[in-house]
Design an enzyme around this catalytic site. Structure first.
Site, PDB file in Angstrom:
ATOM      1  N   GLU A 113     -60.673-131.943  53.923  1.00  0.00           N
ATOM      2  CA  GLU A 113     -61.619-130.964  53.380  1.00  0.00           C
ATOM      3  C   GLU A 113     -62.797-131.709  52.789  1.00  0.00           C
ATOM      4  O   GLU A 113     -62.982-133.047  52.536  1.00  0.00           O
ATOM      5  CB  GLU A 113     -60.939-130.233  52.098  1.00  0.00           C
ATOM      6  CG  GLU A 113     -59.514-129.854  52.570  1.00  0.00           C
ATOM      7  CD  GLU A 113     -58.731-129.341  51.412  1.00  0.00           C
ATOM      8  OE1 GLU A 113     -57.760-129.754  51.225  1.00  0.00           O
ATOM      9  OE2 GLU A 113     -59.315-128.972  50.511  1.00  0.00           O
ATOM     10  N   LYS A 115     -65.092-133.009  49.932  1.00  0.00           N
ATOM     11  CA  LYS A 115     -65.004-133.326  48.242  1.00  0.00           C
ATOM     12  C   LYS A 115     -66.078-132.876  47.470  1.00  0.00           C
ATOM     13  O   LYS A 115     -67.090-133.577  47.568  1.00  0.00           O
ATOM     14  CB  LYS A 115     -64.786-134.845  47.753  1.00  0.00           C
ATOM     15  CG  LYS A 115     -64.392-134.952  46.603  1.00  0.00           C
ATOM     16  CD  LYS A 115     -63.879-136.419  46.263  1.00  0.00           C
ATOM     17  CE  LYS A 115     -63.663-136.301  44.653  1.00  0.00           C
ATOM     18  NZ  LYS A 115     -64.700-135.992  43.976  1.00  0.00           N
ATOM     19  N   CYS A 426     -62.603-163.090  23.546  1.00  0.00           N
ATOM     20  CA  CYS A 426     -62.644-163.394  22.378  1.00  0.00           C
ATOM     21  C   CYS A 426     -61.154-163.736  21.787  1.00  0.00           C
ATOM     22  O   CYS A 426     -60.411-162.845  21.839  1.00  0.00           O
ATOM     23  CB  CYS A 426     -63.135-162.493  21.350  1.00  0.00           C
ATOM     24  SG  CYS A 426     -63.053-162.803  19.559  1.00  0.00           S
TER      25      CYS A 426
END
Length: 671
Positions: A113, A115, A426
């Protein structure tokens, strides 16, 4: 002479017929002017006889009075999203996974199909009459847009034909054709109104109007692509068969739906649609590929929030060129350092883009990127902008090197990169303001602890003022302290305190998700909670034990194990429990020890119950030792059939499974 009721019935039937020919068959047989004349005639009759107006009359699409806000509708069957593939290699890998998982020589055919680039909606029909409509929302709960959906002429207010189920929930996409989009923007420019960036935004803005009369003026349309709830009726056992049945009942279905017999045919379909894309008249961003057989779909099942039997094959994203002004570094919840390119603003696929992710240091090196470079920007999956490549032939003379930080740009802690990982992090943990902010925002989010009214700006201020360092500190906040924040009056402050108090009562799964353990999403958190049952058992689990949980591999197991091995994390959890965070103790039921006719049986409920809600019935059955399943299979022991029971009842009868009605269930529950 015909009665007024007969005239109204004939007019409504005639108008519905012509709406069907126009919107579904794309073959109108009368001019627009004749349609308008019939509509005027119906409207005049209904004005004279308002007591005869019916909810499914074509005149009722014009919209009711404005709403103050949208109410919520909980989806009876979750509206799942689809996994994406972006190239042929990825699609072929998906195709192989499907074939391997089925473990049979049975042929797989694919229903392909378009989208559509619009808004997913769910529409419920009862006895053929449209009774409610909702947005996808978070997949579990959406907004009630019934009044607005009723104004969309492509969507029938009443289904026609034979064997219409007692309850049928169809799923599909509401979208705006390009001609309608251009007209809306043309009118907006002329009147000084809002100009939309693309048809999808315009469709969303139109569908989420609190005043349905505004929605009624927008040329929205709709295509069906699936089913949610089905009760009191049957549908074909293939996806394509279901779409064709929808069309017979008057629901619009795209004429580009195609059945493909092989992966090669799917790829040919994809390339043909990509070629035709500019002439379709509406926006699409790929094709959707589904296993056609419902039996095979059931065998394949689901993972987390997506089916294993379908995939969205996205088209290459649209690209534009612009210049990189600077590169900044953001710190995420888990300490990940992400470089972000600050761009000369440029429109890409209808959206103004001024930032693009650079992912990590390796990506900067791969691109050979320097500050000041001319670059190609792509909206990956038409959503997240990223830098595709540097236009080296047009590199200016004054470009500068991008220097990846060795210290955190927020807290100054060392930045480390674990061998084998692309991401630098970090090391500051919760002493890092950025990590603290993002961790707290995650902790209070709706799918985690769900603290109503605790928005990002409040978290930012709480961290900056050093009021909060860990999630446990949130529960120590007072209305007096909160009142000192910007735009926070006494009433708002008290509301937040009340919301924090309410959030203390949670579930084990939500609590685990809220902790923000690396790579532990909602589905994994729920799996861990269900498997271990208690926090103590989870904390004591080895990496080997953790891997026994479905979908938990060595990487996630290591993250979970390391999280609970860290003393600071255990301390935060202890503080949270001391502040009153709690959840229900797990209910451990040994079916062998329960004297009940349901003990140890796999039970399926179908149809609607009149004496209790389905959730109450499920809870009572579980208390009595039953396992309540959602679908009928050879493993099912008993089916309880309420009013308008549908395909589950039929399958149970076909398999020779015992079936009882609600009255018998109540008798057994009472015994």
């Amino acid at each position: 002479m015909e009665s007024i009721e007969q005239q109204l019935t004939e007019l409504r039937t005639t108008l519905r017929h012509h709406e069907y020919l126009y919107h579904v068959m794309d073959a109108p047989e009368i001019p627009d002017a004749e349609y308008d004349r019939l509509m005027r005639e119906l409207r005049e009759l209904e004005t004279k006889h308002p007591e005869l107006i019916t909810p499914d009359s074509p005149t009722q699409r014009v919209g009711a009075a404005p709403l103050a806000a949208f109410s919520q509708i909980r989806h009876e069957v979750p509206m799942l999203s689809l996994d994406n593939v972006f190239d042929e290699e990825s699609f072929l890998a998906f195709n192989k996974r499907v074939q391997d998982r089925l473990k049979s020589n049975e042929k797989v055919t694919w229903c392909c199909e378009l989208k559509l680039d619009g808004l997913a909606v769910s529409i419920l029909y009862e006895n053929g009459v449209l009774v409610s409509a909702a947005t996808r929302g978070d997949g579990t709960t959406g907004e009630d847009i019934t009044s607005n959906v009723r104004t969309i002429r492509a969507i029938p207010l009443k289904l026609h034909g034979e064997n219409i189920p007692a309850r049928l929930e169809v799923r599909g996409e509401v979208f705006l054709p390009q001609a309608g989009f251009e007209k809306i923007n043309e009118d907006a420019r002329r009147t000084g109104g809002k100009v939309f960036a693309n048809p999808r935004n315009a469709a969303a803005g139109s569908l989420r109007q609190l005043d349905p009369r505004i929605t009624a003026k927008r040329p929205l349309t709709f295509f069906c692509y699936g089913v949610g709830v089905l009760e009191g009726g049957e549908l074909p056992d293939t996806h394509l068969g279901r779409l064709l049945q929808f069309k017979k009942w008057g629901l619009p279905v795209s004429d580009r739906v195609t059945l493909c017999e092989s992966a090669e045919e799917v790829l040919a379909f994809y390339h043909k649609v990509e070629e035709d894309r500019p002439t379709l008249g509406f926006d699409i961003d790929g094709v959707v590929i589904k296993v056609n057989s419902l039996e095979q779909q059931e065998q394949l099942g689901f993972v987390a929030r997506a089916p294993r039997w379908a995939v969205a094959f996205k088209f290459p994203a649209q690209e534009q060129m612009t210049f990189v002004r600077d590169v900044e570094f953001q710190v995420g919840r888990t300490g990940a350092i992400t470089p972000v390119a600050r761009l000369e603003p440029v429109h890409v696929a209808g959206v103004l883009v001024s930032n693009a992710t650079l992912h990590n240091a390796d990506e900067i090196e791969r691109l050979g990127l320097r500050i000041g470079d001319k670059v190609v920007i792509r909206r990956a999956g038409d959503v997240i902008p990223q830098v595709v490549n540097v236009v080296l032939s047009e590199r200016p003379e004054d470009t500068r090197e991008v220097v990846f930080p060795t210290y955190c740009p927020v807290c100054g802690s060392d930045v480390e990169r674990v061998e084998g990982e692309a991401v630098a992090r970090c090391t500051g943990g919760l002493i890092c303001g950025a990590q603290r902010k993002e961790s707290l925002k995650h902790f209070v989010s709706r799918r985690a602890m769900d603290v109503d009214g605790m928005g990002d700006k409040i978290i930012d201020q709480l961290v900056e003022k050093e009021y909060v360092h860990t999630p446990a500190d949130l529960f120590k906040l007072t209305a007096g302290k909160l009142t000192g924040l910007e735009r926070m009056g006494p009433k708002s402050a008290q509301n937040v305190v009340n919301a924090l108090e309410k959030a203390k009562e949670t579930t084990f799964a939500r609590f685990l998700y809220a902790l923000g353990i690396r790579e532990v999403g909602e589905a994994t958190a729920a799996g861990l909670a269900a498997y271990f049952g208690t926090l103590e058992a989870l904390e004591a689990a080895s990496i080997e034990e953790l891997q026994k949980v479905p979908d938990v591999g060595i990487v996630v197991a290591s993250h979970v194990h390391n999280f609970f091995a860290e003393e600071s994390n255990r301390n935060v959890i202890s503080e949270l429990l001391a502040e009153g965070v709690h959840w229900p103790a797990p209910i451990v039921i040994n079916a062998e020890e329960i004297d009940s006719p349901f003990a140890g049986k796999t039970v399926v409920l179908t149809g609607s119950l009149s004496q209790m809600s389905r959730d109450d019935a499920k809870a009572r059955l579980v208390e009595l030792g039953a396992k309540v399943a959602g679908s009928v299979s050879k493993k099912t022991d008993l089916v309880i059939a309420g009013e308008a029971a549908g395909s589950k009842l039929a399958k149970a009868q076909e398999l020779g499974i015992e079936v009882i009605d609600e009255a018998e269930m109540l008798r057994l529950l009472g015994s």
